[in-house]
Every structure is written in C-alpha cells, then in structure tokens.
Design an enzyme around this catalytic site. Structure first.
Site, PDB file in Angstrom:
ATOM      1  N   LYS A  68      17.668  18.631   5.606  1.00  0.00           N
ATOM      2  CA  LYS A  68      18.709  18.031   5.750  1.00  0.00           C
ATOM      3  C   LYS A  68      19.951  18.511   6.455  1.00  0.00           C
ATOM      4  O   LYS A  68      20.476  18.086   7.349  1.00  0.00           O
ATOM      5  CB  LYS A  68      18.881  16.713   5.098  1.00  0.00           C
ATOM      6  CG  LYS A  68      17.399  15.883   4.889  1.00  0.00           C
ATOM      7  CD  LYS A  68      17.584  14.606   4.052  1.00  0.00           C
ATOM      8  CE  LYS A  68      16.324  13.856   4.097  1.00  0.00           C
ATOM      9  NZ  LYS A  68      16.427  12.465   3.231  1.00  0.00           N
ATOM     10  N   ASP A 104      19.276   7.254   6.151  1.00  0.00           N
ATOM     11  CA  ASP A 104      18.895   6.935   4.827  1.00  0.00           C
ATOM     12  C   ASP A 104      20.037   6.110   4.294  1.00  0.00           C
ATOM     13  O   ASP A 104      19.632   5.105   3.313  1.00  0.00           O
ATOM     14  CB  ASP A 104      19.067   8.527   4.045  1.00  0.00           C
ATOM     15  CG  ASP A 104      17.948   9.208   4.187  1.00  0.00           C
ATOM     16  OD1 ASP A 104      16.729   8.943   4.458  1.00  0.00           O
ATOM     17  OD2 ASP A 104      18.008  10.566   4.115  1.00  0.00           O
TER      18      ASP A 104
END
Length: 269
Positions: A68, A104
């Site tokens: 990420k 997220d």
C-alpha cells in the site's frame, strides 16, 4: 465487441483473499464486462510488476499488504485522502498514469456510522500501521477523539503527529476500541491485542480481522458486555467504493456481505 476491463488485486502472499469473489459478484450483478485476477507479487518485484500491468492495460487494481505504501509512492496522481493517510489501496489507470486512492477509510466510516452517533466520543485504536492510519482518518471524519496504542510507541507518536489525536493506553476510558493489527487472524486465533480485563462493558469493540469472523477479542468483548463489530463489513464497503470509483455504479453491499459470509462458512466446514 470490446474486451472486458482487466482488473485485479495485487498482494503477497496471496492466501485466500475474498476480493475476487466480491468484485466478480458485483460485476455480475451490475452487468459490468470486467475480469478480476489475483497478482501475487513479492515486494522486491512490485515496481517492475506494476509497469508490466500498465503495459498489459490492467486498468483497475485493489492493493493489499504489503504494497500500500509502495503503490502510493509509484503513482503519478494521488487523492487527498490517500496522501493524508500515507497509503493506497486502489489504483486506476487513467491516460496511461496510475491514480492512487484510499477506500479503506470509507469502509471503516460506513461500518461505524450505523453504530453511532460518534461525535465527541472517545476511541482507542490498537496499531499504527497502514490499516490504523486509515482507521484514524475515518474516526476523525466521524468526530471522535482518537488515542493510539502501539507496541512501538514511536510509530504511534508519528501517526498522531501526522493525522491528529494522541498516544494513549487501555487504562483510559473509551467508547470505541478498534483493533487495526493482525493479532487474532487465522491461524493465530488465540492471540488478542487487548486483555479481557481491559474491555469495558457498553463500549463498542471493532476488530478489522475477518478470518475468523469471531476473533478471540470479539468473543471476550461480547462476554464482557460490549457491542461488537467484525471486519467483514469494512472489507465489503471499501470494495463497494472501489467499484464506484471505477464504474460510477453502486454495488449492493448486502449482497456482497451475504456472498462473503457464505464463502467463509464453506471454508469453515
């Protein structure tokens, strides 16, 4: 007739990710002509593979651990949320350039909204990695006062300095406890990030882990009189937001949750 849009999830190790099931279910329900693959890529190969996927015109990527932060660094365009959080879980190829987004935090926000209201209430976040950063960003958006507890205090201090809140401990009162670590994830199901005697009756406990759905933390929290929330809704809602970014359409979160529940139940059997 045009070829299907090429999509996928890039991660390492691949394990049993639910992302292909969620996305393919949504594509079918929405009538989207897309194909979703799994790309298992070690960190040392990530930059090279990302260029290879660009060349293949893979247009949409879910980004999972451990990539990420690297995905953010290699993107030509970055959304404000991804930049603030310092991590990217969504890549979109636009005019030959990668755009980085983070959904997220939206998954966290949408999971917690029905359990509120949260304005002015206190949250303790366990962990200070990429998941915790998305959690803290979402909790601030919901109006919570945030404290962060991490095994390495320096990382908690860095997170709160960059995103707000302060370093705290489980001895302080909280209305919401969030596990943003991997403790309790299968196969280490007897691990827990918080001792049972630190769980406060009436305070909500949210565990981002979804394998198993009922972690030791959630089991002990329920026994202590705490409302609980597993991590599967967060996974579903972040996927719904990814699909909205990619297609402009909204997938049925309830359908995706039922599909994921059935898959996990079959796995358990």
């Amino acid at each position: 007739m045009s070829d299907p849009v090429l999509c996928g999830v890039i991660l390492h190790p691949a394990g049993h990710t639910l992302s292909p099931l969620l996305h393919e279910t949504a594509y079918s329900a929405l009538g989207l002509d897309a194909h979703y693959e799994v790309f298992d890529v070690p960190p040392r190969d990530f930059a090279r593979e990302l260029e290879a996927l660009r060349a293949r015109r893979v247009r949409q990527l879910s980004v999972s651990l451990p990539h990420k932060e690297a995905a953010l660094a290699l993107s030509e365009r970055v959304s404000p949320a991804a930049r603030a959080i310092g991590a990217c879980n969504t890549l979109t190829l636009e005019d030959g350039a990668w755009r980085a987004d983070n959904t997220d935090w939206i998954g966290v926000q949408r999971t917690l909204e029905p359990l509120g209201p949260w304005q002015g209430r206190r949250a303790t976040v366990l962990g200070a990695g990429g998941a915790a950063r998305a959690v803290v960003y979402a909790l601030h958006a919901l109006g919570l006062e945030v404290r962060v507890l991490n095994r390495t205090a320096e990382r908690a201090e860095q997170l709160t300095a960059e995103l707000g809140g302060r370093v705290g401990g489980l001895d302080e009162p909280y209305d919401l406890l969030v596990n943003a670590t991997s403790l309790g994830m299968a196969p280490n199901v007897e691990q827990t990030p918080a001792p049972a005697d630190a769980l406060r009756p009436g305070s909500t406990v949210f565990d981002l882990v979804y394998r198993p759905l009922e972690t030791r933390l959630l089991r002990e929290a329920r026994a202590a009189g705490c409302p609980t929330q597993d991590g599967l809704d967060m996974l579903v809602h972040q996927a719904v937001e990814q699909l909205r970014l990619w297609s402009g359409q909204t997938a049925d979160a309830a359908l995706l949750r039922r599909t994921a529940d059935a898959a996990l139940a079959a796995e358990a059997r």
